[in-house]
Enzyme design. Structure first.
Site, short mmCIF file in Angstrom:
data_model
loop_
_atom_site.label_atom_id
_atom_site.label_comp_id
_atom_site.label_asym_id
_atom_site.label_seq_id
_atom_site.Cartn_x
_atom_site.Cartn_y
_atom_site.Cartn_z
N ASP A 195 0.84 -1.19 0.00
CA ASP A 195 0.00 0.00 0.00
C ASP A 195 0.88 1.25 0.00
O ASP A 195 1.83 1.36 0.79
CB ASP A 195 -0.89 -0.03 1.25
N GLU A 208 14.33 -14.32 -1.23
CA GLU A 208 14.98 -15.44 -0.55
C GLU A 208 14.26 -16.77 -0.79
O GLU A 208 14.86 -17.83 -0.67
CB GLU A 208 15.06 -15.17 0.95
#
Length: 566
Positions: A227, A277
């Protein structure tokens, strides 16, 4: 009827496309936005919830729409002053939506259908009810004392009143600084006064946020929508913004210092490194009050950024051609754009595009818009209910569930977002299959006829068109990852473009006018050169061959997709 009843199949089932769980799903796939309060209520309290979403995953998965991911608007505990975008705990599920176990089951059930799960993250600000802020405002020297944008007054007025640190304002109108008597300082809020701004430069804030991100990744989340992400960082000295002419307090400032800071790419890069990751993860940043060039500049590989040119373009061929050309020039061939025509903050596409155009047929416009959304270059984001042709609903002020609508400044034009957040209609009957209780927000007036059960049984419905379009897109590499070329010779009310890979060329033609439009197909005159893949007009027959050089007649708001033969 409760939301636990299965979704009805198509009368003529489409072939099931196997789930695509490759590492490039973020580029090839389609992401479906779910507004959880309004999707499906499983327990009769009138509010949508996670079990309700689980009950309707078959509507979204193989054999249904066949989308690749769902994006959930905020599901975190919240006082609800901005309906979930005022978060009081980023690490838990609000009990109104279900339990932690319900969330984990949703992830498992979605993954079992080949659907990935994207969470909405609100990290620019928190609710004033967040424990971080409650601790910060009462304990300057505590562990969260410096986590928000607290500043001393710039001085005191003639009556002894404290003066704000600078001239920054709230997007909703009025000053952006709120005096806190207990702490004897101001705090800043870009949005509601109950949404205090975090200071990402303060020690501890970034680490806490990234730990939270890792926690959701460990629970199987596949991506995040961020957001207002370009507002995370402010200039460290918080200088006043320059002034310019404008039609609102926000518009009368040049926002040099309260967004888009030069060190933001490094910050968002650290967030993206956490996401990277684990394989197959992605993110989408919501660009707040910025340009398409800014959106393109912040886009990197699987980390996408929303821009709003198409969302704000009127339904004219000239406007759509201009928006597409501008976006293609900004993103170039090395960055991947997003495709958005509506969302939880914007009018529904059928209402926004068709209303106000004399003679326009909402459903015809919605059909052509579906073709546009799912064939341009980029990752499409489909807002719930658009596959049914849902329209904005008139909501009276006393029924509004959009608190900012009644609190914005007098010179700030606000559109009540309640109108586009009404419950999903699943079937005819009381509660329209959304709930066995009283819906938290009124249903659309056409919910008894415009619902999943009715449209699934009608091969000519908008839902059937969406299912066919999504199936076609999933089976057509050119529509997923192909290059994009806007036809420079197309003018008037027509939009035409090609999507191409090394061994496939697809042509898309749309007539956005009120009269029959004419488009000459490329290729030698009279030589069979094109095959119809899909058309929004009933007379179009998929699989039919059309010679090159043929002049096509397109009805108003007709969309047509063809593949080159040979």
């Amino acid at each position: 009827m409760t939301s636990r009843e299965p979704d009805p199949p198509l009368r003529h089932p489409l072939p099931v496309v196997a789930p695509r769980f490759g590492d490039d799903w973020w580029q090839r796939g389609v992401i479906y936005q779910v507004y959880p309060r309004s999707y499906a209520d499983s327990d009769g309290d009138g509010v949508g919830d996670l079990p309700g979403i689980i009950d309707h995953l078959d509507h979204l998965g193989p054999g249904g729409l066949g989308v690749d991911a769902i994006w959930l608007s905020p599901i975190y505990p919240s006082p609800g002053l901005d309906l979930g975008y005022d978060v009081s705990d980023h690490e838990r599920v609000d009990p109104v939506f279900g339990s932690e176990a319900d969330f984990d089951r949703l992830v498992d059930e979605a993954h079992g259908r080949g659907i990935r799960v994207v969470l909405d993250l609100v990290m620019n600000h928190t609710s004033a009810a967040h424990r971080w802020f409650e601790d910060s405002r009462t304990n300057r020297d505590g562990p969260h004392g410096g986590w928000y944008l607290w500043r001393d007054p710039s001085g005191f007025g003639p009556g002894g009143e404290p003066l704000p640190p600078n001239n920054w304002v709230s997007f909703f109108g009025g000053p952006g600084w709120q005096w806190d008597e207990g702490r004897r300082q101001f705090y800043y809020h870009t949005f509601l006064v109950e949404q205090p701004e975090l200071d990402w430069r303060a020690p501890g804030v970034e680490d806490a946020q990234l730990r939270m991100v890792r926690g959701w990744l460990d629970r199987g989340v596949d991506g995040f929508r961020l957001d207002v992400f370009n507002v995370f960082l402010k200039h460290p000295d918080l200088p006043s913004n320059p002034i310019r002419p404008g039609d609102s307090a926000w518009g009368r400032q040049v926002h040099l210092y309260d967004r888009d800071q030069p060190d933001f790419p490094a910050l968002i890069g650290r967030f993206r490194a956490i996401v990277d990751e684990q394989p197959g993860r992605m993110s989408i940043g919501e660009l707040f009050d910025g340009t398409v060039e800014t959106a393109a500049g912040l886009t990197s590989d699987r980390h996408l950024v929303f821009d709003w040119l198409l969302t704000e373009a009127p339904w004219t061929a000239a406007a759509i051609r201009s928006a597409v050309a501008t976006r293609e020039a900004a993103f170039g061939t090395d960055r991947w754009p997003t495709l958005v025509l509506s969302n939880h903050d914007r009018p529904r596409l059928a209402s926004r595009l068709a209303d106000g155009i004399p003679g326009a047929d909402r459903d015809a416009v919605a059909r052509a818009a579906a073709v546009l959304l799912l064939t341009l270059r980029g990752t499409p984001f489909l807002y719930y209910g658009e596959e049914l042709g849902m329209a904005d609903v008139d909501i009276q002020a006393d029924e509004s569930v959009d608190p900012p609508a009644s609190r914005v400044g007098p010179d700030f034009a606000w559109w009540d977002r309640s109108r586009c957040r009404t419950p999903m209609p699943w079937a005819a009957g009381p509660g329209a299959g959304f709930t066995s209780g009283r819906p938290w927000l009124r249903l659309g007036p056409d919910a008894q006829t415009r619902n999943v059960a009715v449209e699934a049984a009608d091969p000519t419905s908008l839902l059937s068109l969406y299912r066919h379009l999504l199936t076609l897109r999933a089976a057509t590499p050119a529509l997923q990852v192909g290059t994009m070329r806007l036809d420079p010779d197309t003018a008037g009310d027509l939009v035409a473009y090609t999507r191409a890979t090394d061994d496939q060329v697809v042509l898309v033609v749309l007539n956005l006018g009120r009269e029959v439009g004419h488009h000459q197909l490329p290729g030698p005159l009279g030589v069979t050169g094109w095959r119809t893949l899909l058309g929004t007009a009933p007379a179009r027959t998929p699989g039919s061959s059309i010679p090159g050089g043929t002049t096509l007649d397109l009805a108003p708001d007709e969309g047509l997709i063809l593949e080159r033969i040979g």
